[in-house]
Enzyme design. Structure first.
Site, PDB file in Angstrom:
ATOM      1  CB  CYS A  93      -0.922   0.011   1.209  1.00 51.55           C
ATOM      2  SG  CYS A  93      -1.981  -1.443   1.340  1.00 51.55           S
ATOM      3  CG  HIS A 361      -6.522   1.301   0.253  1.00 52.11           C
ATOM      4  ND1 HIS A 361      -5.363   1.865  -0.239  1.00 52.11           N
ATOM      5  CD2 HIS A 361      -6.116   0.289   1.079  1.00 52.11           C
ATOM      6  CE1 HIS A 361      -4.316   1.240   0.265  1.00 52.11           C
ATOM      7  NE2 HIS A 361      -4.749   0.274   1.055  1.00 52.11           N
TER       8      HIS A 361
END
Length: 417
Positions: A93, A361
């Site tokens: 991420c 996300h």
């Protein structure tokens, strides 16, 4: 003396579920958008590029040359110049922040005057089992047994139970266990986590780029579907698709641009990466190490930050990262969030975009979408969610899990020019 580095263009697509859009289309949208934001009629000035992505290999059977494949059609049509080097970037991420850091180093070193950092991911897929498999690649799979054992030890310490399985999200379960330990150690409550989630859903309702554009009151956050205690669905980042980008340049190049470009430029005061380790859970994490180094690099302190975006894959993360960034004492993050200090008109507004739980996300794009939000705040262009007199902004972006912290982290500090 090393040259200063500036961001002259930022862009993010709207995050969401885009089954009708290919990865190439999303990447193209981001490139066109960031060029327009930088006042560039084309990408002819670009000298290097970094492409951030995590899911294409597992989910879409395109590995090894992900960014090259995304850019090839744009080179063919003349939208992107020929022979410009492109580097594929992957760090969970945190990939977007790593891409930004590499572009920053190109310019800081004097090697290039203009560089592109761009990220894209498509995590919405009809085969959800495949999506869960993709997320489960965010740990050291050779050390899976010791990883599970470590979390079982943490769970035993705080009187909880840790479960692991193919039908579960490893990241939601690990974040949830870290939250349980924090609640046991420091008295943090589920309601405090819910207050942070509700605040971010409010911010997301004001963000036209957010995946979720609706408010969720605290009581609704608490009564929502339980994903992994204490995390309800409203406290967890959704799965989605999107792309984001930033164009970086040297001071020499900036001086050659029109006043409209110079006036909107954002200076990079610090860019720091850090790596995770198997640490005791009571020890501060790699994000604090990166933040401390970024403050030292910039000559700034937590009190100087006017607005921040932190990596809230769950709403507990915002509590924890507020502590790691030095905005409040360790152990006091829950109280800090509940006090209203991180609201749009608070002491230090955090996740004005809505954060990951509301904005969305799509992993490879996330870090660069955080850059977009903070840059717009510093430019005074955040509209309904604008923080008054924002001059200094911070971004914290973490990825992967090793033991009880992330494998990778990037902390960036930006300043209004």
């Amino acid at each position: 003396m090393l040259d200063s580095v500036y961001i002259i263009g930022t862009y993010t697509t709207t995050f969401g579920k885009w089954p009708e859009k290919s990865g190439k289309e999303l990447t193209r949208d981001a490139l066109v958008g960031v060029l327009e934001d930088a006042g560039m009629s084309d990408a002819g000035a670009m000298e290097s590029s970094y492409f951030s992505n995590c899911g294409m290999g597992i989910l879409w059977d395109q590995d090894l040359l992900r960014g090259h494949c995304m850019f090839a059609p744009m080179v063919d049509e003349g939208l992107f110049p020929e022979r410009v080097p492109l580097v594929n970037v992957e760090g969970g991420c945190a990939s977007g922040s790593i891409a930004l850091h590499l572009a920053w180093k190109d310019i800081l070193s004097g090697l290039h005057d203009v560089s592109l950092a761009i990220g894209m991911d498509k995590f919405y897929h009809e085969d959800m089992a495949r999506v869960m498999t993709a997320f489960n690649h965010g740990i050291d799979r050779e050390e899976k047994d010791s990883f599970i054992k470590r979390y079982q030890q943490v769970a035993q310490e705080c009187g909880q139970d840790f479960r692991f399985g193919p039908e579960r999200s490893i990241f939601m379960d690990t974040y949830a266990m870290q939250a349980c330990w924090h609640m046991w150690k420091w008295g943090t409550t589920q309601e405090q986590i819910a207050i942070g989630a509700s605040k971010n859903h409010h911010n997301g309702s004001l963000n036209p780029k957010a995946q979720y554009r609706f408010e969720v009151p605290v009581d609704k956050v608490l009564s929502d579907y339980l994903v992994s205690y204490p995390m309800t669905r409203s406290m967890c980042a959704p799965i989605g698709d999107g792309a984001a980008a930033a164009i970086l340049c040297s001071e020499k190049f900036l001086k050659q641009q029109p006043a409209a470009v110079r006036d909107r430029a954002v200076k990079i005061r610090a860019s720091v990466l850090s790596g995770g380790k198997n640490r005791p859970i009571a020890e501060p994490s790699l994000t604090k190490w990166a933040a401390d180094k970024a403050y030292n690099m910039s000559g700034l302190a937590p009190k100087d930050i006017d607005v921040a975006e932190v990596h809230d894959a769950t709403s507990f993360c915002e509590i924890y990262q507020a502590e790691m960034m030095g905005f409040c004492p360790i152990g006091k993050g829950g109280e800090f969030i509940a006090s209203g200090a991180t609201m749009l008109d608070g002491e230090i507004p955090i996740n004005t975009s809505g954060g990951l739980v509301s904005k969305g996300h799509p992993i490879g794009a996330t870090g660069l979408s955080m850059v977009y939000e903070v840059a717009n705040q510093l430019r005074g262009e955040a509209q309904e969610r604008q923080v008054k007199d924002a001059g200094i902004g911070l971004i914290e972006n973490g990825g992967g899990v090793i033991s009880v912290e992330e494998f990778a982290c990037g902390v960036t500090i930006l300043e209004r020019n």
